[in-house]
Design a protein around this motif. Structure first.
Motif, PDB file in Angstrom:
ATOM      1  N   THR A  51      41.215  40.550  42.237  1.00 41.65           N
ATOM      2  CA  THR A  51      41.534  39.532  43.248  1.00 41.65           C
ATOM      3  C   THR A  51      42.898  38.893  42.985  1.00 41.65           C
ATOM      4  OG1 THR A  51      39.212  39.070  43.651  1.00 41.65           O
ATOM      5  CG2 THR A  51      40.757  37.344  44.240  1.00 41.65           C
ATOM      6  N   ASP A  52      43.580  38.560  44.045  1.00 37.04           N
ATOM      7  CA  ASP A  52      44.891  37.921  43.970  1.00 37.04           C
ATOM      8  C   ASP A  52      44.725  36.417  43.698  1.00 37.04           C
ATOM      9  OD1 ASP A  52      47.571  37.386  44.132  1.00 37.04           O
ATOM     10  OD2 ASP A  52      47.694  37.595  46.303  1.00 37.04           O
ATOM     11  N   TYR A  53      44.358  36.097  42.436  1.00 39.65           N
ATOM     12  CA  TYR A  53      44.298  34.707  42.004  1.00 39.65           C
ATOM     13  C   TYR A  53      44.649  34.607  40.523  1.00 39.65           C
ATOM     14  CZ  TYR A  53      39.251  35.328  40.653  1.00 39.65           C
ATOM     15  OH  TYR A  53      38.051  35.723  40.122  1.00 39.65           O
ATOM     16  N   GLU A  54      44.614  33.410  39.993  1.00 40.23           N
ATOM     17  CA  GLU A  54      45.171  33.122  38.672  1.00 40.23           C
ATOM     18  C   GLU A  54      44.580  33.946  37.527  1.00 40.23           C
ATOM     19  OE1 GLU A  54      45.351  29.289  41.118  1.00 40.23           O
ATOM     20  OE2 GLU A  54      43.874  30.864  40.775  1.00 40.23           O
ATOM     21  N   LEU A  55      43.322  34.284  37.562  1.00 37.88           N
ATOM     22  CA  LEU A  55      42.671  34.950  36.433  1.00 37.88           C
ATOM     23  C   LEU A  55      42.496  36.451  36.625  1.00 37.88           C
ATOM     24  CD1 LEU A  55      40.009  32.274  35.504  1.00 37.88           C
ATOM     25  CD2 LEU A  55      42.215  32.721  34.437  1.00 37.88           C
ATOM     26  N   SER A  56      43.284  37.022  37.487  1.00 40.03           N
ATOM     27  CA  SER A  56      43.182  38.443  37.776  1.00 40.03           C
ATOM     28  C   SER A  56      44.213  39.234  36.986  1.00 40.03           C
ATOM     29  CB  SER A  56      43.419  38.653  39.267  1.00 40.03           C
ATOM     30  OG  SER A  56      43.496  40.017  39.556  1.00 40.03           O
ATOM     31  N   ALA A  57      43.904  40.479  36.763  1.00 42.33           N
ATOM     32  CA  ALA A  57      44.869  41.374  36.114  1.00 42.33           C
ATOM     33  C   ALA A  57      45.622  42.198  37.149  1.00 42.33           C
ATOM     34  CB  ALA A  57      44.149  42.294  35.136  1.00 42.33           C
ATOM     35  N   VAL A  58      44.930  42.600  38.200  1.00 40.24           N
ATOM     36  CA  VAL A  58      45.531  43.405  39.259  1.00 40.24           C
ATOM     37  C   VAL A  58      45.335  42.643  40.563  1.00 40.24           C
ATOM     38  CG1 VAL A  58      45.477  45.630  40.450  1.00 40.24           C
ATOM     39  CG2 VAL A  58      44.876  45.504  38.022  1.00 40.24           C
ATOM     40  N   ARG A  59      46.392  42.093  41.065  1.00 38.23           N
ATOM     41  CA  ARG A  59      46.302  41.241  42.259  1.00 38.23           C
ATOM     42  C   ARG A  59      46.324  42.087  43.525  1.00 38.23           C
ATOM     43  NH1 ARG A  59      49.156  35.615  40.990  1.00 38.23           N
ATOM     44  NH2 ARG A  59      47.997  35.222  39.081  1.00 38.23           N
ATOM     45  N   PHE A  60      45.151  42.536  43.908  1.00 39.54           N
ATOM     46  CA  PHE A  60      45.030  43.463  45.020  1.00 39.54           C
ATOM     47  C   PHE A  60      44.254  42.855  46.195  1.00 39.54           C
ATOM     48  CE2 PHE A  60      42.642  46.985  47.035  1.00 39.54           C
ATOM     49  CZ  PHE A  60      43.717  47.660  47.580  1.00 39.54           C
ATOM     50  N   LEU A  61      43.086  42.290  45.933  1.00 34.62           N
ATOM     51  CA  LEU A  61      42.231  41.746  46.989  1.00 34.62           C
ATOM     52  C   LEU A  61      42.630  40.317  47.330  1.00 34.62           C
ATOM     53  CD1 LEU A  61      38.749  42.873  45.619  1.00 34.62           C
ATOM     54  CD2 LEU A  61      40.142  44.026  47.345  1.00 34.62           C
ATOM     55  N   ARG A  62      42.707  40.015  48.603  1.00 34.71           N
ATOM     56  CA  ARG A  62      42.994  38.648  49.051  1.00 34.71           C
ATOM     57  C   ARG A  62      41.819  37.731  48.726  1.00 34.71           C
ATOM     58  NH1 ARG A  62      48.034  37.716  51.739  1.00 34.71           N
ATOM     59  NH2 ARG A  62      48.838  39.790  52.150  1.00 34.71           N
ATOM     60  N   ILE A  63      42.119  36.447  48.579  1.00 32.06           N
ATOM     61  CA  ILE A  63      41.088  35.452  48.265  1.00 32.06           C
ATOM     62  C   ILE A  63      39.995  35.456  49.338  1.00 32.06           C
ATOM     63  CG2 ILE A  63      40.606  32.987  47.963  1.00 32.06           C
ATOM     64  CD1 ILE A  63      42.173  34.027  45.650  1.00 32.06           C
ATOM     65  N   ARG A  64      40.377  35.500  50.592  1.00 36.97           N
ATOM     66  CA  ARG A  64      39.382  35.471  51.667  1.00 36.97           C
ATOM     67  C   ARG A  64      38.427  36.664  51.575  1.00 36.97           C
ATOM     68  NH1 ARG A  64      40.488  31.701  55.830  1.00 36.97           N
ATOM     69  NH2 ARG A  64      42.561  30.792  55.604  1.00 36.97           N
ATOM     70  N   PHE A  65      38.951  37.843  51.249  1.00 40.47           N
ATOM     71  CA  PHE A  65      38.088  39.007  51.096  1.00 40.47           C
ATOM     72  C   PHE A  65      37.187  38.839  49.868  1.00 40.47           C
ATOM     73  CE2 PHE A  65      37.113  43.440  49.882  1.00 40.47           C
ATOM     74  CZ  PHE A  65      36.443  43.808  51.027  1.00 40.47           C
ATOM     75  N   HIS A  66      37.735  38.270  48.804  1.00 44.50           N
ATOM     76  CA  HIS A  66      36.945  37.977  47.609  1.00 44.50           C
ATOM     77  C   HIS A  66      35.779  37.058  47.967  1.00 44.50           C
ATOM     78  CE1 HIS A  66      36.264  36.890  43.304  1.00 44.50           C
ATOM     79  NE2 HIS A  66      35.856  35.763  43.877  1.00 44.50           N
ATOM     80  N   LEU A  67      36.055  36.031  48.774  1.00 36.58           N
ATOM     81  CA  LEU A  67      34.993  35.104  49.166  1.00 36.58           C
ATOM     82  C   LEU A  67      33.944  35.799  50.032  1.00 36.58           C
ATOM     83  CD1 LEU A  67      37.108  31.890  49.825  1.00 36.58           C
ATOM     84  CD2 LEU A  67      35.704  32.427  47.816  1.00 36.58           C
ATOM     85  N   LEU A  68      34.364  36.748  50.848  1.00 38.51           N
ATOM     86  CA  LEU A  68      33.404  37.546  51.604  1.00 38.51           C
ATOM     87  C   LEU A  68      32.513  38.351  50.652  1.00 38.51           C
ATOM     88  CD1 LEU A  68      32.310  38.764  54.278  1.00 38.51           C
ATOM     89  CD2 LEU A  68      34.103  40.492  54.050  1.00 38.51           C
TER      90      LEU A  68
END
Length: 123
Positions: A51-68
């Motif tokens: 996920t594209d957030y602070e604790l990710s290694a590979v910033r691929f998935l958008r936060i909104r998709f992560h929340l889904l």
């Protein structure tokens, strides 16, 4: 109202993933329930890692998709005890984690600081 920062959400993601993997061993579940919980916990860790957030290694998935994905995870946790015949006395931790995932989905901010999406400069 989205009050939970993505940094805190990320910490919870990894902790919940580990907890869900450990849960069938703590609750002494075998067979289908054990496999499903391990897969769900590993999935949370994997998509959090991507996920594209602070604790990710590979910033691929958008936060909104992560929340889904978190919402799908929460619903899966809520229905899995019925689908896989978990004994009634051992269901409440699974329900609690599923409900927590759904609540966090609704109250987590949808933008993280320093994400790949915000780091791009417009030309």
């Amino acid at each position: 109202m989205r009050v939970v920062p993505t940094l805190f959400h990320g910490i919870v993601d990894y902790l919940v993933g580990l907890l869900v993997i450990a849960l069938p061993f703590v609750l002494d579940l075998t067979g289908g329930p054990r496999v499903v919980l391990i897969i769900l916990g590993a999935a949370v860790i994997l998509y959090s890692f991507l996920t594209d957030y602070e604790l990710s290694a590979v910033r691929f998935l958008r936060i909104r998709f992560h929340l889904l994905l978190d919402a799908v995870f929460g619903i899966s946790m809520l229905i899995s005890p019925w689908l896989f015949d978990v004994p009634a006395a051992r269901r409440w931790p699974i329900y609690f984690i599923g409900a927590l995932a759904l609540v966090l989905t609704m109250i987590t901010q949808t933008r993280a600081a320093g994400t790949a999406a915000t780091d791009k400069t417009l030309s």
